[in-house]
Write an enzyme that holds these catalytic residues in place. Structure first.
Site, PDB file in Angstrom:
ATOM      1  NE  ARG A 161      -7.651  29.568  41.479  1.00 47.39           N
ATOM      2  CZ  ARG A 161      -7.791  29.184  40.215  1.00 47.39           C
ATOM      3  NH1 ARG A 161      -6.841  28.474  39.624  1.00 47.39           N
ATOM      4  NH2 ARG A 161      -8.878  29.511  39.536  1.00 47.39           N
TER       5      ARG A 161
ATOM      6  CE  LYS B 144     -15.242  31.765  48.148  1.00 45.38           C
ATOM      7  NZ  LYS B 144     -14.808  30.466  47.579  1.00 45.38           N
TER       8      LYS B 144
ATOM      9  CB  CYS C  88     -13.891  22.892  50.656  1.00 45.96           C
ATOM     10  SG  CYS C  88     -12.270  22.101  50.615  1.00 45.96           S
TER      11      CYS C  88
END
Length: 384
Positions: A238, A151, A111
């Site tokens: 996305r 991740k 993030c």
């Protein structure tokens, strides 16, 4: 459609076997139960929850407990956790395992948003090698037989790359797979993902699957990423916004079928309506569900001849009945608009200077003195 030069093999993430090597990327405010169910109705893969803060989960805040709930149709319950304190992360993992709330747990080290990185979390955390190792090792041990994955991003910026060292540490700790978003935190979502970094990570990691993430807007992009990088699977973020049928395209492509969804406006409207219905069920509140679907309007109808007034009305609707009235105004026979509906969607923006804790880049080790600061910095809210 492009096809793999060699047939895709099922992706094994620990004991989990995915015939379609595709993972839905956790996206805050997007990948809730409603969206995961919708995507599952169109295709196949592993569908991961939005990011849950470990501290909030350990404290059993009502919102975090709601976010980890799965619908009975979600046969593989996948949850992503975020945290900066090794003890708290391990406690959160233990809670999910001991209470049988998850079949797969992912840790977020990618993030880039300031409220996360300023606490030393997300993409900033792997810079501190000792902290990263302690969190991952503790989480893997707490997970036991439940596969735990990570991740991450390439690093903080081009001068502070972390992904290869972090990958080796994670592999040594026993993670079940490693996913790389091939951008740095500084790049945010701008420019183009550096797929060569995925290749380098795959060449570095030998015992666990490596998944690639970044700029997968179509099934052809996913096939090309796997061909070019040699990665074992893809993570889609996305590219599926307003396009849940992308997972059907991916399943077909990896099965060697040359089939691509080209939905009419009516079919898009049906998917939008189904999404709104699932959100109302998820929130158990029609007004809140209809408010949440508003942010999806532009993504669903990208490229289609839907006027500004109608789009604005959909983006302010407060009931399923009102949504039905508005969708009835559409010409359902309008065909797929082709290129206009393709390509990038979601946030992109420009590169940003990462917001980090003071003196964060001075050393690769956190040290004893920094432990208390990190523990105190643990966020108390979910999402991000």
């Amino acid at each position: 459609m492009a096809t793999l030069t060699a047939p895709a093999r099922p992706l094994a993430i620990g004991p989990l076997k995915l015939d379609t090597p595709v993972v839905l990327a956790p996206m805050a405010g997007i990948t809730n139960t409603a969206f995961r169910r919708l995507c599952r109705e169109f295709g196949a893969g592993l569908y991961v929850s939005e990011m849950i803060t470990s501290r909030a989960l350990v404290e059993r805040t009502p919102e975090s407990m709601r976010l980890i709930k799965h619908h009975e149709s979600e046969t593989t319950r996948s949850i992503q956790l975020y945290g900066v304190d090794p003890k708290t992360v391990s406690q959160a993992v233990s809670m999910l395992v001991d209470e049988d709330r998850a079949d797969h747990i992912d840790l977020n080290f990618g993030c880039p948003v300031p409220k996360v990185t300023r606490k030393g979390g997300g993409a900033a955390l792997p810079w501190k090698l000792d902290l990263f190792r302690e969190i991952v090792e503790g989480a893997v041990n707490a997970a036991g037989a439940v596969p735990l994955t990570i991740k991450m991003r390439k690093g903080i910026d081009s001068d502070h790359l972390t992904y290869l060292e972090a990958g080796r540490i994670a592999e040594g700790a026993g993670v079940a797979s490693i996913a790389l978003h091939a951008r740095t935190a500084a790049e945010f979502y701008s420019g183009h993902a550096d797929w060569t970094a995925i290749t380098k990570l795959k060449q570095t990691i030998g015992s666990v699957p490596v998944l690639g993430n970044g700029d997968i807007w179509s099934a052809a992009d996913a096939i090309r990423m796997m061909d070019e990088t040699g990665c074992d699977g893809v993570v889609v973020g996305r590219g599926c916004l307003g396009r849940p049928w992308l997972f059907g395209d991916l399943a077909a492509a990896f099965a060697g079928e040359e089939r691509t969804a080209m939905p009419t406006l009516g079919e898009v409207a049906d998917a939008f309506r189904r999404h709104a219905e699932l959100l109302v069920e998820f929130f158990e509140d029609e007004d809140r569900g209809c408010r949440d679907i508003r942010k999806h309007v532009a993504w669903y109808f990208k490229g289609y001849p839907v006027g500004g007034e109608l789009r604005a009305a959909l983006a302010t609707s407060d009931s399923l009945a009102r949504i039905d009235e508005l969708l009835a105004e559409l010409d359902r026979s309008e065909p797929y608009p082709g290129e206009a509906a393709e390509g990038q969607r979601g946030r992109a923006g420009t590169p940003k200077q990462p917001v980090l804790p003071e003196h964060w880049l001075a050393s690769r080790e956190l040290g004893t003195a920094g432990r208390d600061e990190v523990s105190a910095a643990e966020l108390h809210n979910s999402g991000g």
